[in-house]
Enzyme design. Structure first.
Site, short mmCIF file in Angstrom:
data_model
loop_
_atom_site.label_atom_id
_atom_site.label_comp_id
_atom_site.label_asym_id
_atom_site.label_seq_id
_atom_site.Cartn_x
_atom_site.Cartn_y
_atom_site.Cartn_z
CB SER A 136 13.48 46.06 43.95
OG SER A 136 12.33 45.36 44.37
CB SER A 188 -0.93 40.32 43.68
OG SER A 188 -0.27 40.83 44.80
CB THR A 244 2.68 30.61 40.43
OG1 THR A 244 2.32 29.59 41.37
CG2 THR A 244 1.40 31.29 39.97
CE LYS A 247 -0.75 33.49 43.49
NZ LYS A 247 0.18 34.57 43.75
CB THR A 276 13.56 21.25 48.68
OG1 THR A 276 12.26 21.07 49.22
CG2 THR A 276 13.44 21.71 47.24
C1 PLP Z 1 1.32 34.48 44.85
C2 PLP Z 1 2.54 35.25 44.42
C3 PLP Z 1 3.80 34.65 44.39
C4 PLP Z 1 4.03 33.30 45.00
O1 PLP Z 1 3.53 32.26 44.21
P1 PLP Z 1 3.07 30.91 44.95
O2 PLP Z 1 3.08 29.91 43.85
O3 PLP Z 1 1.73 31.18 45.50
O4 PLP Z 1 4.08 30.63 46.00
C5 PLP Z 1 4.85 35.34 43.81
N1 PLP Z 1 4.69 36.58 43.32
C6 PLP Z 1 3.50 37.21 43.37
C7 PLP Z 1 3.38 38.59 42.81
C8 PLP Z 1 2.40 36.58 43.95
O5 PLP Z 1 1.24 37.22 44.05
#
Ligand code: PLP
Length: 406
Positions: A136, A188, A244, A247, A276
């Site tokens: 990792s 990020s 995701t 974003k 869920t």
């Molecule tokens: C924001 C983020 C996530 C999580 O995604 P969400 O849809 O916001 O839960 C996963 N990995 C990284 C690198 C992120 O910045």
């Protein structure tokens, strides 16, 4: 027993270290992005948001808004159940098909969020592989770290983006032992790109599976917005691509896309997928429309990249220190938690520029920063005004000696 004191002490510790989190209350109004309103008590003031992950303003795109309204009218608000028990709507099935096509994979599965997608998929994957060691990157996201922890699998952390260190670690293991390498295509908080090409080479050499988090890249890079792997033509070199919808796509939800067997196995064993409520069909439909829209439209991406370049030029001219990566993320370095919060406060209170300070544990102590994500809807005037305001805030906090908490 005084439980209350225990909680208070935990909060006081954060306050003392300058990393207690204050949440700013924001009201965003459709059609006004990146403008928004900042609410304090009953007062409301107009601000410009510079730290949104709604990178392309898709959450306020007219067509996407219309799709959400029409879909809700047609399908209602909730899914009514888990994927297994009555929640498997056509809309979510279609979304998964769209995601598989996007990443040139056989299959995709959708989760409640990107966080859940990572934590659930990684822990399940590692459990299924059994006798496994996971490699990792040290800068991987909390959701990845927690997925690994939850699995209890043997792990090796390699230095950030250092494929030589990765190789050093991986070659100690017998070739027949299962191996997974987990990393990101864009990190990020630093905004730098993962070394996909060289990590893939190591993976092939030592027969490891590859898992790539493309959360910050989907919608943003590549001809159809499928991410950095599309841009570099490496989609088929990665076994599992995670992303995701929350974003750049401006909605909510997370996913992985991979082979038939891997998706089917994770779908069948991942607790966070099974137990869920499924994503509301209207949301699934809207996310699908957003993906399709950004497949065909390049103008948002181009404008976003133009504005990033302009911001960087402006910061350079004013001698404001930032990490000069090649992505859309511009981290302005402050390197002190209290000064970082103070600069953020000055920007917000005096100039109406909203940039949330980023402190430990999101970034290492001593590397506190303001993470700026310019979008296609920021104007040149806004960028210029932000730069001048930043300069002022840096100067104003310059001669105060801060305590070093490291
Ligand atoms: C924001 C983020 C996530 C999580 O995604 P969400 O849809 O916001 O839960 C996963 N990995 C990284 C690198 C992120 O910045």
């Amino acid at each position: 027993m005084n439980y209350s004191d225990k909680f208070k002490a935990s909060i006081n510790k954060l306050k003392f270290e300058g990393r207690y989190r204050y949440f700013n209350e924001i009201e965003r109004c459709a059609g006004q992005h990146p403008n928004a309103y900042w609410k304090v008590n009953s007062k409301s003031s107009e601000i410009i948001v510079w730290c949104s992950n709604d990178y392309l303003g898709m959450s306020q795109n007219d067509l996407i808004i219309k799709s959400m309204i029409d879909s809700v009218k047609c399908m209602g608000t909730g899914s009514g159940g888990t994927r297994n028990i009555s929640g498997n709507s056509s809309a979510i099935v279609n979304l998964e098909k769209e995601l598989a096509i996007l990443h040139n994979k056989k299959k995709a599965i959708v989760f409640s969020s990107g966080y859940v997608a990572n934590e659930s998929s990684i822990s399940t994957l590692l459990n299924i592989l059994d006798d496994v060691v996971v490699f990792s990157d040290e800068k991987n996201h909390a959701s990845i770290i927690n997925g690994i922890k939850k699995s209890g699998a043997q792990k090796e952390i390699f230095r950030h983006n250092d494929y030589n260190h990765l190789e050093e670690l991986i070659k100690r293991y017998p070739i027949e032992k299962h191996k997974v390498i987990i990393f990101e295509s864009i990190y990020s908080m630093d905004g730098d790109f993962g070394d996909i090409k060289n990590i893939v080479k190591i993976a092939n050499k030592y027969k490891a599976l590859t898992y790539l988090d493309e959360v910050h890249a989907v919608g943003m890079y590549g001809q159809t917005g499928a991410g950095v792997t599309e841009k570099m033509n490496l989609q088929n070199s990665i076994d599992i691509i995670q992303g995701t919808l929350g974003k750049a796509y401006g909605t909510m939800g997370g996913y992985i896309s991979s082979s038939e067997e891997i998706c089917d196995a994770i779908r069948s064993y991942a607790s966070g997928f099974i137990f869920t409520t499924a994503m509301p069909p209207a949301l699934a439909k809207t996310a699908t429309e957003s993906i399709k829209y950004l497949k065909n439209s390049d103008s948002e991406r181009k404008l976003q990249q133009r504005n990033t370049a302009i911001l960087k030029k402006s910061l350079l001219k004013e001698n404001i220190d930032f990490l000069n990566n090649n992505s859309h993320i511009v981290p302005v370095m402050v390197n002190d938690p209290i000064r970082c919060s103070e600069i953020s406060n000055i920007l917000l209170n005096e100039f109406g520029h909203y940039i949330q300070p980023i402190n430990y544990p999101t970034v290492p102590k001593g590397t506190e920063r303001l993470r700026i994500t310019p979008g296609p809807l920021h104007t040149d005037e806004m960028i210029y005004d932000l730069t001048i305001s930043l300069k002022h805030a840096f100067n104003k906090t310059n001669n105060i000696v801060y305590k070093n908490y490291a």
